[in-house]
Each structure stands twice: as C-alpha cells, then as structure tokens.
Motif scaffolding. Structure first.
Motif, PDB file in Angstrom:
ATOM      1  N   LEU A 152      -1.746  14.336 -14.441  1.00 38.37           N
ATOM      2  CA  LEU A 152      -2.086  15.717 -14.707  1.00 38.37           C
ATOM      3  C   LEU A 152      -2.572  16.489 -13.372  1.00 38.37           C
ATOM      4  CD1 LEU A 152      -2.242  18.162 -16.779  1.00 38.37           C
ATOM      5  CD2 LEU A 152      -4.627  17.498 -17.107  1.00 38.37           C
ATOM      6  N   ALA A 153      -3.203  15.783 -12.575  1.00 36.44           N
ATOM      7  CA  ALA A 153      -3.600  16.499 -11.397  1.00 36.44           C
ATOM      8  C   ALA A 153      -2.307  16.718 -10.474  1.00 36.44           C
ATOM      9  CB  ALA A 153      -4.550  15.700 -10.559  1.00 36.44           C
ATOM     10  N   SER A 154      -1.352  15.505 -10.347  1.00 37.53           N
ATOM     11  CA  SER A 154      -0.122  15.886  -9.871  1.00 37.53           C
ATOM     12  C   SER A 154       0.831  16.936 -10.175  1.00 37.53           C
ATOM     13  CB  SER A 154       0.495  14.429  -9.922  1.00 37.53           C
ATOM     14  OG  SER A 154       1.846  14.428  -9.394  1.00 37.53           O
ATOM     15  N   TYR A 155       0.828  16.847 -11.571  1.00 35.49           N
ATOM     16  CA  TYR A 155       1.516  18.123 -12.333  1.00 35.49           C
ATOM     17  C   TYR A 155       1.123  19.615 -11.838  1.00 35.49           C
ATOM     18  CZ  TYR A 155       2.957  20.940 -16.380  1.00 35.49           C
ATOM     19  OH  TYR A 155       3.555  21.915 -17.277  1.00 35.49           O
ATOM     20  N   HIS A 156      -0.191  19.622 -11.882  1.00 35.84           N
ATOM     21  CA  HIS A 156      -0.703  20.856 -11.310  1.00 35.84           C
ATOM     22  C   HIS A 156      -0.475  21.177  -9.903  1.00 35.84           C
ATOM     23  CE1 HIS A 156      -2.942  22.015 -14.998  1.00 35.84           C
ATOM     24  NE2 HIS A 156      -3.477  21.111 -15.268  1.00 35.84           N
ATOM     25  N   LYS A 157      -0.655  20.017  -9.165  1.00 33.13           N
ATOM     26  CA  LYS A 157      -0.309  20.207  -7.552  1.00 33.13           C
ATOM     27  C   LYS A 157       1.020  20.909  -7.597  1.00 33.13           C
ATOM     28  CE  LYS A 157      -1.746  18.582  -3.504  1.00 33.13           C
ATOM     29  NZ  LYS A 157      -1.064  17.386  -2.485  1.00 33.13           N
ATOM     30  N   LEU A 158       2.161  20.071  -8.147  1.00 32.93           N
ATOM     31  CA  LEU A 158       3.456  20.532  -7.760  1.00 32.93           C
ATOM     32  C   LEU A 158       3.916  21.689  -8.374  1.00 32.93           C
ATOM     33  CD1 LEU A 158       5.427  17.055  -8.308  1.00 32.93           C
ATOM     34  CD2 LEU A 158       4.463  18.120  -6.177  1.00 32.93           C
ATOM     35  N   GLU A 169       0.960  -1.374   0.032  1.00 33.75           N
ATOM     36  CA  GLU A 169       0.007  -0.025   0.146  1.00 33.75           C
ATOM     37  C   GLU A 169       0.751   1.277  -0.007  1.00 33.75           C
ATOM     38  OE1 GLU A 169      -0.697  -2.871   1.780  1.00 33.75           O
ATOM     39  OE2 GLU A 169      -2.671  -2.390   2.764  1.00 33.75           O
ATOM     40  N   ASP A 170       2.156   1.086   0.370  1.00 30.95           N
ATOM     41  CA  ASP A 170       2.837   2.363   0.111  1.00 30.95           C
ATOM     42  C   ASP A 170       3.046   2.847  -1.158  1.00 30.95           C
ATOM     43  OD1 ASP A 170       4.625   4.328   1.670  1.00 30.95           O
ATOM     44  OD2 ASP A 170       6.042   3.392  -0.021  1.00 30.95           O
ATOM     45  N   PHE A 171       3.133   2.219  -2.075  1.00 29.73           N
ATOM     46  CA  PHE A 171       3.189   2.540  -3.431  1.00 29.73           C
ATOM     47  C   PHE A 171       2.291   3.398  -3.860  1.00 29.73           C
ATOM     48  CE2 PHE A 171       3.052   2.203  -8.117  1.00 29.73           C
ATOM     49  CZ  PHE A 171       4.318   1.970  -8.448  1.00 29.73           C
ATOM     50  N   ASN A 172       2.827   4.639  -4.361  1.00 29.74           N
ATOM     51  CA  ASN A 172       1.953   5.813  -4.673  1.00 29.74           C
ATOM     52  C   ASN A 172       2.639   6.791  -5.580  1.00 29.74           C
ATOM     53  OD1 ASN A 172       0.827   8.536  -4.617  1.00 29.74           O
ATOM     54  ND2 ASN A 172       0.265   8.159  -2.628  1.00 29.74           N
ATOM     55  N   PRO A 173       2.180   6.611  -7.132  1.00 31.93           N
ATOM     56  CA  PRO A 173       2.788   7.325  -8.184  1.00 31.93           C
ATOM     57  C   PRO A 173       2.973   8.894  -7.888  1.00 31.93           C
ATOM     58  CG  PRO A 173       1.312   5.610  -8.861  1.00 31.93           C
ATOM     59  CD  PRO A 173       1.065   5.753  -7.608  1.00 31.93           C
ATOM     60  N   SER A 174       1.925   9.524  -7.317  1.00 29.39           N
ATOM     61  CA  SER A 174       2.010  11.158  -7.093  1.00 29.39           C
ATOM     62  C   SER A 174       3.192  11.137  -6.101  1.00 29.39           C
ATOM     63  CB  SER A 174       0.860  11.439  -6.568  1.00 29.39           C
ATOM     64  OG  SER A 174      -0.336  11.261  -7.735  1.00 29.39           O
ATOM     65  N   ASP A 200      -2.685   9.790 -18.080  1.00 26.73           N
ATOM     66  CA  ASP A 200      -3.472   9.574 -16.912  1.00 26.73           C
ATOM     67  C   ASP A 200      -4.240  10.936 -16.059  1.00 26.73           C
ATOM     68  OD1 ASP A 200      -4.623   8.297 -14.839  1.00 26.73           O
ATOM     69  OD2 ASP A 200      -2.650   7.362 -14.070  1.00 26.73           O
ATOM     70  N   ALA A 201      -5.581  10.771 -15.685  1.00 31.36           N
ATOM     71  CA  ALA A 201      -5.931  12.038 -15.191  1.00 31.36           C
ATOM     72  C   ALA A 201      -5.233  12.477 -13.896  1.00 31.36           C
ATOM     73  CB  ALA A 201      -7.353  12.154 -14.821  1.00 31.36           C
ATOM     74  N   ARG A 202      -4.704  11.348 -13.260  1.00 29.14           N
ATOM     75  CA  ARG A 202      -4.227  11.512 -11.665  1.00 29.14           C
ATOM     76  C   ARG A 202      -2.610  12.244 -12.114  1.00 29.14           C
ATOM     77  NH1 ARG A 202       0.378  10.604  -9.997  1.00 29.14           N
ATOM     78  NH2 ARG A 202       0.825   9.171 -12.143  1.00 29.14           N
TER      79      ARG A 202
END
Ligand SMILES: Nc1nc2c(ncn2[C@@H]2O[C@H](COP(=O)(O)OP(=O)(O)OP(=O)(O)O)[C@@H](O)[C@H]2O)c(=O)[nH]1
Ligand SMILES: [Mg+2]
Ligand SMILES: [Zn+2]
Length: 327
Positions: free
Chosen positions: A282-288, A94-99, A278-280
C-alpha cells in the motif's frame, strides 16, 4: 533512403545496422534537439540519407520505454524503442526488492510492453521458491523465470520470448546479470561483466551505455547500464494496472474519493489491518501515485512552455511576412 536500426546512441552520432552492415550516422538537426539521446533511442528504426550518411527521420515507434532523468532538470530519458518484452532482472539475493519491482512493472505497463521478471543466481540460492512466491504476491499475472545466467541450460526458459524478429530489453540494478544473460544467450562474449561486492551484493556499474545486439536465432536484445534509481514518467492508469488488487479493494471503500489513508470505511486500510494486504505494498502504491502526479505536472509545464515558444515563433514569422509585404 536506407532503413537502419539504431544499436547505440552517442553524444553526436548513432551506430546503426543496415542490410549492408554496421554504419555510423550523424543526425539531422530536426532529430537531435536538444540532444540526440532525447530524440532517438536504441531500438529505433531510422531513415539514412545514403549520400551524406545522415539519419533524417525516426520512424513511428511500436513502443517506447522512458523514464525521468535523475537530477534537477528531470528531463525525459529514452531507454529503448520498439521493444516486445521487458526483462526485469533481479537476483535471489539482497537486490530482490518488491517495491522496486513494482516500479519496473509500471514502466512496462506504461509502454504497453509485456514484462517478464527474471530471477538470476538460482544456482546460488537455496530458497528460490520463496522468491517466486513473493513475486506471485506482487504480480500474479506476470511471468517470472528463475535462471542461472551463466549457463545455456540455465537460461533456456527465456527462449519463448526470444523468437526471430522479437526485441527484448534488459533492465535492473547493477550486478544482477544483464550482460551475463546477453553473453550466454548470444553464446559469445558481447559485453564485459564483473563480480559483485560480497558484503551487500551490489554491482560495479560495469555496463555504461545502452546497446542492441542481434542473437544468432534472430532475436534482438538491448543491454542497459544498471539503474541506481528509476524515476517514473507514467500515468495513473499504469500504476492502477500494477496495483489492480488495491484498485479492486478501493471499489468497496465507503467514499468514492477515499484516499485510503485514515478515511472512515476504507476497505483498503481494512485489508491491511486484517493481514490481507501488505502494508509495504500500500505504501508503494501511494508513493508511485504521488510520483505520477509530480511527473504529470512537469510534463504539463513542459508542454505549456513549448506552446508559448510556438506562439512566439508564429508571431515572429507573421511579423516577418508582414514586413516583407510592406516592402
Ligand atoms: N552464479 C551466477 N552468477 C551470476 C549470475 N548472474 C550473474 N552472475 C555474475 O554476476 C556478476 C555481475 O554480472 P553482470 O552481467 O556484469 O551484471 P550487470 O547486470 O550487467 O551489471 P551492470 O553492467 O553493472 O549493470 C558476474 O560476475 C556474473 O558472472 C547467475 O545466474 N549465477
Ligand atoms: Mg552489464
Ligand atoms: Zn479507501
């Protein structure tokens, strides 16, 4: 002066390694403001004054990993210095997290340090290939290694980064096996380790401070405490490099200043709609990027206040000189 490599930084002193062995050193005031840990990092090379045992100078760094501290003041916190590679450690669980991994990749990118993603617990996972596939999707050009951190054969894939004189820092959440890796690579119990919680695979924050160890083969490894959260202090270039696929798509947007949100003719949003991005991600990119803007603002403010202080100090000195001239 005696050159020494910093192996641990404490509240008011350092532990360092000289040719003659381990020593404790206090810090000259010039390199302890506002705190030693803001000036000196594990992995730094310092000059010690033999007579007093005081560290008087930090030598120019080849690389520096830093983040913003959690909490209100958001000071810069040094993670490690003079590192050749960053081992970003996560587990096949469960630790595995792409973002989160994208965040660590930006940290390495900012420091211009090679990143290696180390996937532990391959011995316990049935679907290691799925994790490796996910890694290829977020970081096609980054080396990824699956290991069993508890065994020597299981960690031999890491040896190419651990040649004589090389320095590697380990980062990642608590419980992913950073200290276990250090112990296995050193073939010695250097660091305490502890099991993880069964229900959510979270660790127990066993390691509490950063420490540098020398391996028998001559490599240096830096173990760090598990991070609850990594607040970045990076420039937009680092984020752009981690998301080079999105940056490439962005060049096809209709407008140069496209925000890739709901803008007409946005090639990035179109790629998400077509299932190519992946929408995830893109969201990660915006967040960073938002975080980067924020970090740069606070750095600017800090610099401005340092300049104001400098001007104030200069005018005080000038006044003093004038006063003396009049005497
Ligand atoms: N079977 C197996 N167990 C592992 C592996 N990696 C780590 N572990 C176990 O996971 C637990 C946590 O490992 P630690 O090395 O303490 O984790 P850490 O990353 O140092 O955690 P903090 O110090 O809290 O940041 C230990 O019980 C290890 O034995 C692995 O690859 N395979
Ligand atoms: Mg540990
Ligand atoms: Zn766009």
């Amino acid at each position: 002066m005696v050159p020494a490599r910093v192996i641990a930084v404490h509240r008011a002193a350092l532990e360092a390694l000289t040719e003659a062995g381990e020593v404790q050193a206090t810090l000259a005031s010039a390199i302890s403001h506002p705190t030693p840990s803001a000036c000196v990092a594990v992995g730094d090379w310092v000059l010690l004054e033999p007579r007093t045992g005081r560290a008087v100078r930090v030598l120019e760094r080849q690389s520096l990993l830093a983040r913003r501290a959690a909490g209100e003041r958001q000071q810069r916190q040094l993670i490690a210095a003079n590192v050749d590679s960053l081992f970003i450690v996560t587990s096949c669980n469960e630790d595995f997290n792409p973002s989160r991994l994208e965040r660590y990749l930006a940290l390495a990118q900012e420091a211009q340090v090679e990143a290696v993603i180390v996937l532990t617990r391959m011995d316990l996972a049935l679907n290691v290939d799925r994790y490796l596939d996910d890694l290829r999707a977020i970081a096609p050009h980054v080396n990824a290694c699956a290991v069993n951190a508890t065994s020597r054969e299981g960690t031999s894939v890491l040896l190419p980064w651990l040649g004589e004189g090389r320095t590697v820092a380990f980062v990642g959440s608590s419980g992913v096996g950073k200290s276990t890796l250090v112990n296995t690579l050193a073939a010695m119990q250097m660091q305490g380790t502890a099991g993880i919680r069964e229900n959510d695979s979270k660790g127990r924050h066993t390691t509490t401070s950063r420490h540098l160890f020398q391996l028998p083969g001559g490599a240096w490894v830096i173990d760090t405490p598990g991070m609850r959260e990594l607040k970045l202090e990076v420039g937009t270039d680092a984020v752009a490099a981690v998301f080079s696929d999105i940056e490439a798509l962005a060049r096809q947007c209709r407008f140069r200043d496209c925000a890739h949100q709901a803008d007409p003719g946005c090639a990035v949003v179109a790629a998400v709609e077509q299932g190519k991005l992946d929408a995830r991600r893109l969201a990660s990119y915006h967040k960073l990027l938002r975080e980067t803007a924020h970090a740069n603002r606070s750095t600017r403010e800090r610099r401005q206040s340092a300049r104001r202080f400098g001007r104030m100090a200069k005018s005080v000195m000038e006044r003093k000189r004038k006063d003396r001239g009049l005497e």
